[in-house]
Enzyme design. Structure first.
Site, PDB file in Angstrom:
ATOM      1  N   LEU A  12       0.992  -1.129   0.304  1.00 13.52           N
ATOM      2  CA  LEU A  12       0.479  -0.028  -0.022  1.00 13.52           C
ATOM      3  C   LEU A  12       0.574   1.005   0.213  1.00 13.52           C
ATOM      4  O   LEU A  12       1.135   1.435   1.372  1.00 13.52           O
ATOM      5  CB  LEU A  12      -1.145   0.035   1.356  1.00 13.52           C
ATOM      6  CG  LEU A  12      -1.836  -1.324   1.319  1.00 13.52           C
ATOM      7  CD1 LEU A  12      -2.639  -1.003   2.588  1.00 13.52           C
ATOM      8  CD2 LEU A  12      -2.587  -1.553   0.063  1.00 13.52           C
ATOM      9  N   ASP A  57      -8.100  -2.384  16.600  1.00 14.42           N
ATOM     10  CA  ASP A  57      -7.692  -1.646  16.411  1.00 14.42           C
ATOM     11  C   ASP A  57      -7.526  -0.643  15.200  1.00 14.42           C
ATOM     12  O   ASP A  57      -6.945  -0.333  14.801  1.00 14.42           O
ATOM     13  CB  ASP A  57      -6.439  -2.276  16.364  1.00 14.42           C
ATOM     14  CG  ASP A  57      -4.787  -1.480  16.665  1.00 14.42           C
ATOM     15  OD1 ASP A  57      -5.360  -0.653  17.232  1.00 14.42           O
ATOM     16  OD2 ASP A  57      -4.076  -1.800  16.448  1.00 14.42           O
TER      17      ASP A  57
END
Length: 386
Positions: free
Chosen positions: A127, A172
């Site tokens: 990414l 998270d």
């Protein structure tokens, strides 16, 4: 040095899962197919990939390096975890979820020796687009609009909806775990790092003979709802920051999470101050209130969130210019503190919710059970007397 596990012969080539499908608007009650059959390769990863020392990021359980496929020269990200049950669980849950278009895609998993220790090596798509809020910070003078905020929240919501539908809570969801696939305008936003992910089970406590919940009535709540509600709280915080550029809760003393901030989170003390919120509709503020409710069981579910008009009809959301990019730019030096505060708040929440477990029946103070136990003992005593 990375090497294959001794005495192991390489299996047939690891079956690469199909590439993620293009993001589609989810139906009200989506049915998701769960990937199965995770196979861990035992040959050395260096047979197939060139591993560089370039660190792309640090996950909660290990660092992430840039690597290249030797055959195609395509770049990927490599996460290294020391092999243990917790690491295996992280890999398994992430693998199951990685078919979702808004969750980082797992390509390969290896079990290799590294510095004499058995490690799990997760090969993922790379990414390159940076973090969500960094992208907004770097826009220059281009206005960030309410419609864009809605589209971003829809993307994050699709990731959470997929996870919750297959009984996984991420636990998270925070700014640094939301990354873009590239720098291009049409880049896809994806959720990463499953280090705190947890499988949730939807058992009915009423039909479980050996346990009884002590925190709330069993018909009201199973512990899995607490884990999922953690993700919903995160959605509320991220949505709030997207719409104004600063978080709803903050520390007055420069600490990662001060007692005062902890109190504000628990009491739900936050505001929608002007000028940043003057143009934002009451409907949107109410959506945030429903995500940040102090009682986890009263928070909006992901299905309710995805069915909200502001999310479901994002193309109809007004293109109202927001203060977000300006505020993020002005407070750039404090952004690391904001991320640390959210990390600490989520850690506190996970610890709190871990306390809300199920108590063994022997330790429960249910008056009906006490009466039955007393009666059973009386029958036993009578039998012994004979």
């Amino acid at each position: 040095m990375l090497s294959g596990s001794p005495g192991q012969t390489p299996p047939a080539p690891f079956p690469s899962p199909p590439p993620p499908a293009p993001a589609q608007p989810p139906p009200p009650f989506p049915q998701f197919h769960v990937k199965s059959g995770l196979q861990i390769r035992k040959n050395a990863i260096t047979d197939d990939y060139k591993v560089t020392s370039q660190v792309l990021g640090l996950g909660i359980n290990g660092k992430v390096l840039r690597i290249f496929d030797k055959r195609t020269q395509q770049k990927f990200a490599l996460k290294m975890l020391q092999d243990c049950p917790k690491a295996r669980r992280e890999v398994e849950l992430h693998w199951r979820a990685s078919q979702c278009p808004h969750i980082v895609h797992i390509v390969d998993v290896y079990e290799n020796l590294y510095a004499g220790r058995k490690c799990l090596l997760i090969v993922m798509e790379c990414l390159d687009g940076g973090e969500l809020f960094s992208r907004i910070q770097d826009r220059g003078d281009q206005a960030f609009t309410e419609r864009e905020a809605s589209e971003i929240m829809k993307s994050i919501g699709e990731a959470i909806q997929y996870l919750h539908s297959i009984n996984i809570a991420h636990r998270d969801v925070k700014p640094e775990n939301l990354l873009y696939t590239s720098k291009r305008p049409n880049a896809i936003l994806k959720l990463t790092d499953f280090g705190f992910a947890k499988e949730t089970t939807s058992h009915n406590s009423l039909t479980t003979p050996c346990y009884t919940p002590y925190y709330v009535a069993p018909e009201v709540l199973g512990p899995e709802k607490y884990d999922k509600s953690c993700d919903m709280w995160s959605l509320g915080v991220i949505m709030y920051i997207l719409l104004c550029g600063y978080p709803p809760f903050y520390s007055n003393h420069g600490l990662a999470i001060s007692p005062g901030m902890k109190t504000r989170i628990r009491m739900g003390q936050y505001e929608f101050p002007n000028p940043e919120w003057s143009e934002v509709s009451e409907e949107v503020k109410m959506l945030i209130r429903n995500l940040l409710k102090t009682e986890p069981t009263q928070r909006m579910t992901i299905t309710e969130f995805m069915n909200h008009p502001w999310i479901m009809q994002s193309t109809k959301v007004p293109q109202t210019p927001l203060h977000t990019s300006r505020v993020l730019k002005e407070d750039k030096e404090r952004w690391e503190d904001v991320k640390e505060e959210m990390t600490s708040a989520l850690a506190t929440m996970r610890v709190d919710y871990e306390q809300i477990k199920i108590k063994k029946i022997e330790d429960a103070s249910n008056p009906l059970l006490l009466k039955r136990r007393k009666k059973a003992r009386a029958v036993e005593d009578a039998a012994l007397a004979h």
